[in-house]
Design a protein around this motif. Structure first.
Motif, PDB file in Angstrom:
ATOM      1  N   PHE A 240       3.189   6.888  10.209  1.00  0.00           N
ATOM      2  CA  PHE A 240       1.847   7.429   9.947  1.00  0.00           C
ATOM      3  C   PHE A 240       1.893   8.721   9.142  1.00  0.00           C
ATOM      4  CE2 PHE A 240       1.558   4.830  13.781  1.00  0.00           C
ATOM      5  CZ  PHE A 240       0.540   3.949  13.418  1.00  0.00           C
ATOM      6  N   GLU A 241       3.064   9.354   9.057  1.00  0.00           N
ATOM      7  CA  GLU A 241       3.212  10.555   8.228  1.00  0.00           C
ATOM      8  C   GLU A 241       3.023  10.238   6.751  1.00  0.00           C
ATOM      9  OE1 GLU A 241       3.484  13.427   9.641  1.00  0.00           O
ATOM     10  OE2 GLU A 241       3.971  12.768  11.684  1.00  0.00           O
ATOM     11  N   PHE A 242       3.224   8.978   6.383  1.00  0.00           N
ATOM     12  CA  PHE A 242       3.090   8.566   4.983  1.00  0.00           C
ATOM     13  C   PHE A 242       1.650   8.271   4.586  1.00  0.00           C
ATOM     14  CE2 PHE A 242       7.640   7.007   5.346  1.00  0.00           C
ATOM     15  CZ  PHE A 242       8.148   7.917   4.435  1.00  0.00           C
ATOM     16  N   LEU A 243       0.760   8.183   5.562  1.00  0.00           N
ATOM     17  CA  LEU A 243      -0.597   7.711   5.316  1.00  0.00           C
ATOM     18  C   LEU A 243      -1.617   8.844   5.405  1.00  0.00           C
ATOM     19  CD1 LEU A 243      -0.364   4.505   7.514  1.00  0.00           C
ATOM     20  CD2 LEU A 243      -0.205   4.608   5.021  1.00  0.00           C
ATOM     21  N   PRO A 244      -2.773   8.680   4.745  1.00  0.00           N
ATOM     22  CA  PRO A 244      -3.851   9.665   4.925  1.00  0.00           C
ATOM     23  C   PRO A 244      -4.392   9.584   6.346  1.00  0.00           C
ATOM     24  CG  PRO A 244      -4.621   7.760   3.673  1.00  0.00           C
ATOM     25  CD  PRO A 244      -3.148   7.589   3.812  1.00  0.00           C
ATOM     26  N   ASP A 245      -5.229  10.524   6.714  1.00  0.00           N
ATOM     27  CA  ASP A 245      -5.779  10.551   8.074  1.00  0.00           C
ATOM     28  C   ASP A 245      -6.516   9.257   8.400  1.00  0.00           C
ATOM     29  OD1 ASP A 245      -4.760  13.072   8.452  1.00  0.00           O
ATOM     30  OD2 ASP A 245      -6.617  14.090   7.881  1.00  0.00           O
ATOM     31  N   LYS A 246      -7.191   8.688   7.403  1.00  0.00           N
ATOM     32  CA  LYS A 246      -7.890   7.410   7.564  1.00  0.00           C
ATOM     33  C   LYS A 246      -7.225   6.382   6.655  1.00  0.00           C
ATOM     34  CE  LYS A 246     -12.257   9.868   8.351  1.00  0.00           C
ATOM     35  NZ  LYS A 246     -13.650  10.061   7.861  1.00  0.00           N
ATOM     36  N   PHE A 247      -6.842   5.256   7.223  1.00  0.00           N
ATOM     37  CA  PHE A 247      -6.092   4.267   6.459  1.00  0.00           C
ATOM     38  C   PHE A 247      -6.532   2.862   6.836  1.00  0.00           C
ATOM     39  CE2 PHE A 247      -3.795   5.527  10.292  1.00  0.00           C
ATOM     40  CZ  PHE A 247      -3.591   4.309  10.928  1.00  0.00           C
ATOM     41  N   THR A 248      -6.210   1.896   5.996  1.00  0.00           N
ATOM     42  CA  THR A 248      -6.478   0.495   6.302  1.00  0.00           C
ATOM     43  C   THR A 248      -5.224  -0.132   6.913  1.00  0.00           C
ATOM     44  OG1 THR A 248      -5.734  -0.356   4.157  1.00  0.00           O
ATOM     45  CG2 THR A 248      -8.037   0.381   4.324  1.00  0.00           C
ATOM     46  N   LEU A 249      -5.392  -1.240   7.589  1.00  0.00           N
ATOM     47  CA  LEU A 249      -4.233  -1.938   8.148  1.00  0.00           C
ATOM     48  C   LEU A 249      -3.327  -2.465   7.043  1.00  0.00           C
ATOM     49  CD1 LEU A 249      -5.683  -3.905  11.206  1.00  0.00           C
ATOM     50  CD2 LEU A 249      -4.522  -1.684  11.154  1.00  0.00           C
ATOM     51  N   ASN A 250      -3.916  -2.797   5.912  1.00  0.00           N
ATOM     52  CA  ASN A 250      -3.099  -3.253   4.783  1.00  0.00           C
ATOM     53  C   ASN A 250      -2.189  -2.135   4.283  1.00  0.00           C
ATOM     54  OD1 ASN A 250      -2.454  -5.320   2.727  1.00  0.00           O
ATOM     55  ND2 ASN A 250      -3.357  -3.842   1.309  1.00  0.00           N
ATOM     56  N   GLU A 251      -2.711  -0.911   4.212  1.00  0.00           N
ATOM     57  CA  GLU A 251      -1.894   0.235   3.804  1.00  0.00           C
ATOM     58  C   GLU A 251      -0.772   0.487   4.805  1.00  0.00           C
ATOM     59  OE1 GLU A 251      -5.429   2.685   1.412  1.00  0.00           O
ATOM     60  OE2 GLU A 251      -5.014   3.095   3.533  1.00  0.00           O
ATOM     61  N   LEU A 252      -1.087   0.354   6.091  1.00  0.00           N
ATOM     62  CA  LEU A 252      -0.070   0.535   7.130  1.00  0.00           C
ATOM     63  C   LEU A 252       1.015  -0.534   7.006  1.00  0.00           C
ATOM     64  CD1 LEU A 252       0.968   1.872   9.728  1.00  0.00           C
ATOM     65  CD2 LEU A 252      -0.606   0.405  11.018  1.00  0.00           C
ATOM     66  N   GLN A 253       0.613  -1.767   6.761  1.00  0.00           N
ATOM     67  CA  GLN A 253       1.580  -2.858   6.615  1.00  0.00           C
ATOM     68  C   GLN A 253       2.489  -2.639   5.415  1.00  0.00           C
ATOM     69  OE1 GLN A 253      -0.045  -6.857   6.701  1.00  0.00           O
ATOM     70  NE2 GLN A 253       1.674  -7.678   5.516  1.00  0.00           N
ATOM     71  N   ILE A 254       1.920  -2.234   4.295  1.00  0.00           N
ATOM     72  CA  ILE A 254       2.724  -2.003   3.087  1.00  0.00           C
ATOM     73  C   ILE A 254       3.718  -0.865   3.316  1.00  0.00           C
ATOM     74  CG2 ILE A 254       2.648  -1.273   0.666  1.00  0.00           C
ATOM     75  CD1 ILE A 254      -0.057  -2.694   0.453  1.00  0.00           C
ATOM     76  N   ALA A 255       3.301   0.159   4.062  1.00  0.00           N
ATOM     77  CA  ALA A 255       4.215   1.261   4.361  1.00  0.00           C
ATOM     78  C   ALA A 255       5.409   0.763   5.168  1.00  0.00           C
ATOM     79  CB  ALA A 255       3.476   2.362   5.128  1.00  0.00           C
ATOM     80  N   TYR A 256       5.135  -0.054   6.187  1.00  0.00           N
ATOM     81  CA  TYR A 256       6.225  -0.644   6.969  1.00  0.00           C
ATOM     82  C   TYR A 256       7.133  -1.499   6.094  1.00  0.00           C
ATOM     83  CZ  TYR A 256       5.097   0.590  11.830  1.00  0.00           C
ATOM     84  OH  TYR A 256       4.915   1.266  13.024  1.00  0.00           O
ATOM     85  N   GLU A 257       6.537  -2.336   5.262  1.00  0.00           N
ATOM     86  CA  GLU A 257       7.322  -3.229   4.411  1.00  0.00           C
ATOM     87  C   GLU A 257       8.203  -2.439   3.445  1.00  0.00           C
ATOM     88  OE1 GLU A 257       4.536  -7.246   4.136  1.00  0.00           O
ATOM     89  OE2 GLU A 257       4.211  -5.628   2.696  1.00  0.00           O
ATOM     90  N   SER A 258       7.692  -1.329   2.943  1.00  0.00           N
ATOM     91  CA  SER A 258       8.446  -0.513   1.996  1.00  0.00           C
ATOM     92  C   SER A 258       9.647   0.151   2.650  1.00  0.00           C
ATOM     93  CB  SER A 258       7.530   0.555   1.373  1.00  0.00           C
ATOM     94  OG  SER A 258       6.471  -0.041   0.657  1.00  0.00           O
TER      95      SER A 258
END
Length: 242
Positions: A166-184
């Motif tokens: 979650f350190e990579f994401l803005p305070d408000k994020f979509t599940l798709n953004e969270l998934q892409i962060a994990y995949e990366s």
């Protein structure tokens, strides 16, 4: 009283990871030296940002100082993950010339830290610092490629046991953004439907009554990470498993 004299053989190197909603990137600094003498090679490459430790400075203080000078921030996730002290770690001609030009000893112990943040937070004001995709790094000076590899190995382990993604994401994020962060970070493809089911079950991933509206995509619901909920329920709410 602060003693700004530097310890000659102890330095701190900072691996700055930044996520741009597509890739994990590394923030590098340009290293340039031209002696205007054919006997010496011209140095024009990229390195991690680092510096020697002040005599009255703790290692963590040194890391925060270097990171703040590089990015303007200090309130981000950081971790000291390894010390590099092999006596043979600096033997390349360009590296030795660079150290000599700075009046620095060739035998240096480097304490390495990594930092995590959304890449967009960093305002790159000149060409002396630049984000590079982790998968496509330029030639690096010193043993900085090894340091980055070790840092990323540690990060991958951390992502599977703590909520550092979650350190990579803005305070408000979509599940798709969270998934892409994990995949990366994990260098894998995750089934979208299965991921959403698992993410929604985590009480620390809090749904908001807001949606992100894109120019071409269907509006996506926004979520936030609650550190308080995670800490209260961490024994019951493990990190998303794949």
């Amino acid at each position: 009283m602060m003693d700004f004299r530097k310890i000659a053989n102890i330095s701190v190197d900072c691996v700055v990871f930044g996520f741009d909603n597509i890739n994990i990137n590394i923030l590098l600094s340009r290293r340039m030296l031209n002696m205007h003498d054919l006997k010496y090679p011209v140095i024009d490459d990229w390195v991690l940002t680092g510096d020697h430790v002040f005599k009255s400075e703790r290692l963590d203080e040194s890391a925060v100082r270097i990171f703040k000078e590089l990015t303007g921030f200090e309130d981000v996730y950081k971790k000291q993950f390894r010390t590099f002290g092999n006596p043979e770690r600096i033997k390349n001609e360009k590296d030795l010339l660079w150290l000599k030009s700075k009046g620095v000893e060739a035998r240096v112990m480097s304490v390495a830290y990594y930092f995590l943040l959304p890449a967009e937070r960093v305002d790159l004001k000149n060409g002396d610092t630049k984000w590079f995709p982790l998968k496509n790094l330029p030639h690096l000076g010193f043993d900085h490629e090894e340091i980055i590899v070790r840092a990323f190995d540690d990060l991958k382990q951390k992502v599977m046991s703590e909520p550092v993604i979650f350190e990579f994401l803005p305070d408000k994020f979509t599940l798709n953004e969270l998934q892409i962060a994990y995949e990366s970070v994990l260098n894998t493809t995750i089934d979208n439907r299965n991921f959403r089911k698992k993410a929604i079950c985590k009480s620390y991933i809090v749904p908001l009554d807001e949606k992100r509206v894109g120019s071409s995509k269907k509006p996506a619901r926004l979520f936030m990470f609650s550190k308080d909920i995670y800490e209260k329920t961490s024994s019951k709410n493990s990190i998303i498993s794949f």
